[in-house]
Write a protein that holds these residues in place. Sequence first.
Motif, PDB file in Angstrom:
ATOM      1  N   THR A 151       0.885  -1.118  -0.073  1.00 64.33           N
ATOM      2  CA  THR A 151      -0.017  -0.084   0.006  1.00 64.33           C
ATOM      3  C   THR A 151       0.859   1.257   0.019  1.00 64.33           C
ATOM      4  OG1 THR A 151      -1.573  -1.360   1.326  1.00 64.33           O
ATOM      5  CG2 THR A 151      -1.998   1.107   1.114  1.00 64.33           C
TER       6      THR A 151
ATOM      7  N   THR B 156     -12.888   3.318  -2.969  1.00 64.92           N
ATOM      8  CA  THR B 156     -12.906   2.159  -1.913  1.00 64.92           C
ATOM      9  C   THR B 156     -11.955   1.211  -2.563  1.00 64.92           C
ATOM     10  OG1 THR B 156     -14.350   0.555  -1.156  1.00 64.92           O
ATOM     11  CG2 THR B 156     -15.195   1.404  -3.403  1.00 64.92           C
ATOM     12  N   LEU B 157     -11.395   0.289  -1.808  1.00 68.86           N
ATOM     13  CA  LEU B 157     -10.320  -0.554  -1.934  1.00 68.86           C
ATOM     14  C   LEU B 157     -11.134  -2.053  -2.188  1.00 68.86           C
ATOM     15  CD1 LEU B 157      -7.428   0.372   0.227  1.00 68.86           C
ATOM     16  CD2 LEU B 157      -7.757   0.879  -2.216  1.00 68.86           C
ATOM     17  N   ASP B 158     -12.508  -2.130  -1.665  1.00 65.04           N
ATOM     18  CA  ASP B 158     -13.201  -3.170  -2.017  1.00 65.04           C
ATOM     19  C   ASP B 158     -14.675  -2.744  -2.466  1.00 65.04           C
ATOM     20  OD1 ASP B 158     -13.942  -2.436   0.900  1.00 65.04           O
ATOM     21  OD2 ASP B 158     -12.376  -3.621   1.352  1.00 65.04           O
ATOM     22  N   SER B 204      -7.953   6.535   0.306  1.00 62.84           N
ATOM     23  CA  SER B 204      -8.868   5.514  -0.161  1.00 62.84           C
ATOM     24  C   SER B 204      -9.291   4.914   1.119  1.00 62.84           C
ATOM     25  CB  SER B 204      -7.852   4.384  -0.946  1.00 62.84           C
ATOM     26  OG  SER B 204      -7.798   4.797  -2.223  1.00 62.84           O
ATOM     27  N   SER B 206     -12.065   1.658   2.853  1.00 61.34           N
ATOM     28  CA  SER B 206     -11.992   0.173   2.798  1.00 61.34           C
ATOM     29  C   SER B 206     -13.327  -0.158   3.629  1.00 61.34           C
ATOM     30  CB  SER B 206     -11.086  -0.675   2.901  1.00 61.34           C
ATOM     31  OG  SER B 206     -11.300  -2.216   3.412  1.00 61.34           O
ATOM     32  N   SER B 208     -14.935  -3.503   3.520  1.00 60.58           N
ATOM     33  CA  SER B 208     -15.547  -5.178   3.633  1.00 60.58           C
ATOM     34  C   SER B 208     -15.194  -5.634   5.021  1.00 60.58           C
ATOM     35  CB  SER B 208     -14.835  -6.129   2.728  1.00 60.58           C
ATOM     36  OG  SER B 208     -13.289  -5.928   2.483  1.00 60.58           O
TER      37      SER B 208
END
Lengths: 200, 336
Positions: A151, B156-158, B204, B206, B208
């Motif tokens: 990341t 969003t990363l997911d 970003s 996330s 989930s």
Amino acid sequence: MSAKVLSKGAEAYLLEATFLSRPVVIKERRPKLYRIIQIDSALRRERTLSEARLLSAAKQAGVLCPLVQFVDCQRMRIFEEKLDGKLLSSASPAVRSKNAKVAGVLLGRLHSAGIYHGDYTTANLMLCKKGLYVIDFGLSERSLRFEDYATDLLLYKKAVTEKEFAAFLSGYKKVNPNVQAVVRQLCDIESRGRYVSRSQ
Amino acid sequence: MSLNVLAIESSAHTLGMSVARQSGGKIEILSNCSAKYPSLKEGYIPRKLAEFHAKNTRALLEETVSKAGIKFSDLDFVAYTRGPGMGHCLSVGADIARALGSALSVPAIGVNHALAHAEIVRYLSGAKDPIVVYVSGGNTQILCLEAGRYHVLGETLDMGIGNFLDMLGRSLSLSPPDAVGVLKLAAQPDCKYVPMPYVVKGMSVSYSGMLTYAQKMARAGAARKQDICYSAQETAFAALCEATERALLLKQKKEIVLCGGNGRNRRLSQMLGLVASENGARLCLAADEYLGDNAAMIALTALLMAGKDAPKKDADLGVVQDLRMDSEPVYWIRKK
């Protein structure tokens, strides 16, 4: 103690003051009104303490970074040594690409020591007389996961040109034996982005 | 000289149609009609959505044109949503556009759905050079204009924030089983905060991990449903606000455009309003009917794309399910 506001970042205010007759920079995490107080105070406290700890851990890993002088847990302030230098993000493209490799070496050392930075961009690298300093460990954490290291790489990659990133990687490679696994993870994260072409 | 367009939006659960007119450089939305597939426990099944759209086409088309106060022969061109969206649903819209285009002998063009979400709020609110916060079911992105395109600063990363809230609502068996149900419970007066995983990586976010955590918590009976909803919503929005504030300061912008269906959430707009005022910026909003999926945004964007004259026939009247916003040149915006 009188303090002058140097700048207001997304995360904290930076103030300039004198502490024990030395010039210091105070990083103060003021409350954010948009989030409820429970989230706000937990985040500010957690981040202030962890930042102070990680700054000294980074120093031990051989990464130049500001020296912590005092931590105030009431007002969530860290007193740091004042650096005299220029941010890499505001340097000329030539200077930036000259320092790309060193930036990679520094991140490689942090990762080898089990620290991920969390906001590793040219805006958090400062060019001083003694060399390139890493600043702002506000989002750093101890981590042994390649995902977290990747990341860091991804954020840097998004912020610089392709050529600079190649130089950056060559520096990273020199000090971090896990480079292949991290780069593999980087590709994996990129492919997870929504609506990215998945032809690989 | 004026241009009339009829637009069709059919990317997901909503079939929308709209007529808009450009005259003398000003765009006016003459009608904005829609039919929405109901929110059910089973979620959205693309084939069923497509059947719903096809069934409602005829009536909605007549309603849209008559509300606009024009005749079919007044239309200069037709626009439809090319993507992103569900293939089954998008195809229905593309079919309508092709059929109308050839029946009326006018050109048809495809429009990027995500871009249209941003453009309608930007245009109606008069924003010049904003940070765009695009929040819908499938999308959560933070963007800014750069080199003639919307550049994605963070996303969003997911999962999208809307999907996150919808799935939470479904797994808690709320009524309605979606983000609205979550919002309703979170607005109860005696909600207590329980800590949730908070993830911001750069600009970003996330979600989930938080979904799994909240589901486990509900299964174990560790907290009341309303506390889970309140905490999840506060945490998800706080993370988004933090990422937005970073983008705002990084790019030194003075405007935040809030667009997409979840922009109708008053708590989210309140929080973003605070982010804006804390940084001397302005939060740019539009009426609810232009935030959720709607055809007015497709019509408006089609007119912006066309400029003064009716566009040439589009060579490719297909659909692209995974179209991205940053692939689209926005040549009609001149900064500064």
